[in-house]
Each structure stands twice: as C-alpha cells, then as structure tokens.
Design a protein around this motif. Structure first.
Motif, short mmCIF file in Angstrom:
data_model
loop_
_atom_site.label_atom_id
_atom_site.label_comp_id
_atom_site.label_asym_id
_atom_site.label_seq_id
_atom_site.Cartn_x
_atom_site.Cartn_y
_atom_site.Cartn_z
N UNK A 259 10.32 -6.37 1.21
CA UNK A 259 9.04 -6.05 0.59
C UNK A 259 8.01 -7.14 0.86
N UNK A 260 8.45 -8.38 1.01
CA UNK A 260 7.51 -9.48 1.22
C UNK A 260 6.77 -9.36 2.55
N UNK A 261 7.30 -8.58 3.49
CA UNK A 261 6.65 -8.42 4.79
C UNK A 261 5.78 -7.17 4.89
N UNK A 262 5.70 -6.40 3.81
CA UNK A 262 4.90 -5.18 3.84
C UNK A 262 3.42 -5.54 3.67
N UNK A 263 2.57 -5.12 4.61
CA UNK A 263 1.14 -5.39 4.45
C UNK A 263 0.58 -4.73 3.19
N UNK A 264 -0.42 -5.34 2.61
CA UNK A 264 -1.00 -4.80 1.39
C UNK A 264 -1.55 -3.40 1.59
N UNK A 265 -2.04 -3.11 2.79
CA UNK A 265 -2.61 -1.79 3.05
C UNK A 265 -1.57 -0.68 3.01
N UNK A 266 -0.27 -1.04 3.08
CA UNK A 266 0.79 -0.03 3.03
C UNK A 266 1.38 0.12 1.63
N UNK A 267 0.82 -0.58 0.65
CA UNK A 267 1.27 -0.49 -0.73
C UNK A 267 0.28 0.32 -1.55
N UNK A 268 0.77 0.84 -2.64
CA UNK A 268 -0.08 1.62 -3.54
C UNK A 268 -0.25 0.88 -4.85
N UNK A 269 -1.35 1.18 -5.55
CA UNK A 269 -1.62 0.56 -6.84
C UNK A 269 -0.87 1.29 -7.93
N UNK A 270 -0.08 0.56 -8.66
CA UNK A 270 0.66 1.13 -9.78
C UNK A 270 0.37 0.40 -11.06
N UNK A 271 1.12 0.75 -12.08
CA UNK A 271 0.89 0.14 -13.40
C UNK A 271 1.17 -1.35 -13.37
N UNK A 272 2.06 -1.79 -12.48
CA UNK A 272 2.43 -3.20 -12.39
C UNK A 272 1.84 -3.87 -11.14
N UNK A 273 0.80 -3.28 -10.61
CA UNK A 273 0.17 -3.85 -9.43
C UNK A 273 0.59 -3.12 -8.17
N UNK A 274 0.51 -3.81 -7.02
CA UNK A 274 0.86 -3.20 -5.76
C UNK A 274 2.36 -2.96 -5.66
N UNK A 275 2.74 -1.77 -5.19
CA UNK A 275 4.14 -1.39 -5.06
C UNK A 275 4.29 -0.41 -3.92
N UNK A 276 5.49 -0.32 -3.34
CA UNK A 276 5.70 0.66 -2.26
C UNK A 276 5.60 2.08 -2.79
N UNK A 277 5.08 2.96 -1.95
CA UNK A 277 4.94 4.35 -2.32
C UNK A 277 5.58 5.26 -1.29
N UNK A 278 5.40 6.59 -1.43
CA UNK A 278 6.03 7.55 -0.53
C UNK A 278 5.60 7.39 0.93
N UNK A 279 4.37 6.87 1.14
CA UNK A 279 3.85 6.75 2.50
C UNK A 279 4.04 5.35 3.10
#
Length: 332
Positions: A259-279
């Motif tokens: 997860x530490x290597x995932x660019x921010x643009x590939x994460x979604x905003x959730x209740x706890x901040x940026x997190x991985x999503x379906x896409x």
C-alpha cells in the motif's frame, strides 16, 4: 602398474560396489513404489486432461530415502578425500615414494596410470549414481516441476559424473601439493563444497541471460511451461522493480502490492482518509505497474547441465596438469 593399482584399491572397489548395489536396490524398490503412487494420484486428471502442475498435494520421495538421495551430493567429496588425496600424499608421508619412483617406472608413468584408473573409477561411480537418481526422481520431477531447482539439478543428469571427476582430481592435486594426508583431506572437502557453492549460488544463473515475464496486478500468478527455475519475483513500476518494505505488519492491496507504493491518485477518500478502492488495481496498471517473474526456461536444463559439467571437467584437467607439474619438479 595396472595390476599393482588394482591390488592397492581392490578393497575400496569392493566396498564401493557393495554400497552402490545396496543403494541401487533401495532406489529401485522405492522408485517403483513412488511411480505407482504418482500414476494412481494423477491418472484420473491425466485421462480428463485437467491436471494442475506442480502437484504440491502429492508427497513423493520424502523421509529417509529423500535424505539419502540428497546425500549423494557429498559422495564425490568422499571419493576425492579418501581415494584421491592419499594417492601422492601417503606415498610421500610414509616414504614409499622414494622406492616407487627410483625403480624402472618413472614418476610420470606411475602417476599417469594411477590417475587414469582413479578418474575412470570416479566417472563410473558418478555415472551409476546419476543414472539411478535421475530415474528415481522421474515422478518427482513430473509432479513438482523442480528438476531445474538448485539441489535437484545437482544430483541428476550428468552433474554427478562431472562432480566426481572434479573431486577426484581435486583430492589428487591437494595431496601432491600438501604431501600430508590429513591436511589434504580437509582441503579437498572445503574446496569441493566451496567451489560448488560459488557456482550454484552466483555463477549458474548467468550461464544464459534469464527471461523476465510481466503480467497484470490482478493476476494471481504466472507459471511458465515445464520445470523452469525461478530467480526473482515481485512488482515493477515505471522506474523499475519495487523494493518491498520489511516487517510483518504491512498493508497490501490485491495480490500483495504494498500500500505504501500506491500513488495517491489511485486511492479513494474514505471515512479514515485515503484508502484503496475497487479501481485501485486498474489505476495502478494504467500508471505502468505490473508483476514480474525472472526465470530460466525449462528448455535450458540440458544446456545448463553441459555448461556446468564442462566447467568442472575443465577444472579437473587443470588440477591434473598441476599435479603432474608438481610431481615432475619436486624431489620426493
């Protein structure tokens, strides 16, 4: 000279033949049983043409017999230590060399006859062990696709022959250089395993340029055909392979992507901040992230066998040449 050589080594030859015969009986019995177990387990899937390889659910060649097969790696060292090393060292240490080398037989002829027969014996012993182990390993090779892996590669094919010839030459050379039996035994043992470990661990994989295959992040695994040799596996980004973080508590995405290597643009905003999503995985693929597997293909198994055997035979030839040079130049 041939008759004298036979008289000197007939006890060792008898013991070696008896051990080889016992080993052959053991491998034939367990090999036939293992082959029957293999065919009973995979027969239905072979008939339906839906077998999955490697068949890790099978247990073939484990236990004591598996240990004995692995122990054949050390057999060439035993030959070099207890037959090759004393050839010259014992003659010099006991003083019999002064008698043997001052008779009508020259040093060169004495050494040529002894070395020739000992190398021939090593070749025959290594060939017999190689044939037995390669046949016995057939079901395991088919089930696990591991014939190319270090350890299995070393006890099959023509490698035991090359290792035996090299170890015998190494022992003879060590005895001629050191001229004391016990130190020559230690040097033979250490040098044999040292050379083998260097070649197995660092040199063998570079005989031919490895192949690197890339595949998508959503693909669980990629298996090349046959008994390939895996050298490396991981994830690759636009800048090259990713260094996976150390530690046991690592957040991952999909099939192990950190997860530490995932660019921010590939994460979604959730209740706890940026997190991985379906896409997230498809986004990573669009950014050029893939999985990779670096390996040596199964088709290179025999070329690697011949390359490595050639290396050890060449080393043996150099060692024998050194032995002749030492015997000719030194006083007994």
């Amino acid at each position: 000279m041939t008759w004298l050589t036979w008289r000197q080594y007939r006890a060792q030859a008898a013991v070696g033949a008896a051990l080889l015969a016992a080993f052959a009986v053991l491998l034939v019995i367990t090999g036939l049983r293992m082959a029957a177990q293999f065919h009973a387990a995979v027969g239905p899937c072979l008939a339906a043409n839906d077998c999955r390889w490697p068949a890790d659910n099978l247990s073939l060649g484990s236990g004591l017999i598996g240990f004995l097969v692995e122990f054949t790696l050390a057999v060439p060292a035993v030959l070099g230590m207890f037959i090759g090393a004393p050839l010259v060292a014992r003659e010099v240490e006991t003083g019999t060399a002064q008698f043997a080398w001052t008779q009508a037989v020259t040093r060169r002829r004495w050494l040529a006859v002894r070395v020739g027969w000992l190398l021939l014996a090593a070749l025959a012993w290594g060939g017999a062990v190689a044939a037995l182990v390669t046949w016995w390993s057939g079901p395991r090779n088919a089930a696990y696709l591991n014939a190319f892996n270090p350890g299995d590669f070393d006890v099959q094919g023509i490698m035991p022959v090359a290792y035996s010839v090299f170890a015998m030459a190494l022992g003879i050379a060590a005895g001629a250089l050191i001229r004391r039996v016990l130190p020559a035994l230690g040097v033979t043992l250490g040098a044999y395993f040292g050379v083998r470990l260097v070649i197995m661990g660092w040199i063998r994989q570079h005989y031919m340029a490895p192949v690197t295959a890339t595949f998508g992040l959503d693909q669980k695994y990629y298996l090349p055909k046959g008994a390939f040799w895996q050298l490396a596996q991981g994830f690759r980004g636009p800048s090259g392979p990713l260094a996976l973080p150390n530690g046991g508590n690592i957040s991952i995405v999909g099939n192990g992507f950190p997860l530490s290597d995932v660019p921010a643009s590939c994460l979604t905003h959730g209740a706890r901040g940026l997190a991985p999503g379906p896409q997230t995985l498809s986004c990573l693929s669009q950014h050029g992230y893939t999985q990779y597997l670096t390996y040596q293909p199964a088709g290179r198994y025999w070329p690697f066998q011949f390359i490595e055997a050639g290396i050890f035979v060449a080393l043996a030839a150099v060692l024998i040449a050194v032995t002749f040079a030492v015997i000719n130049r030194r006083d007994a």
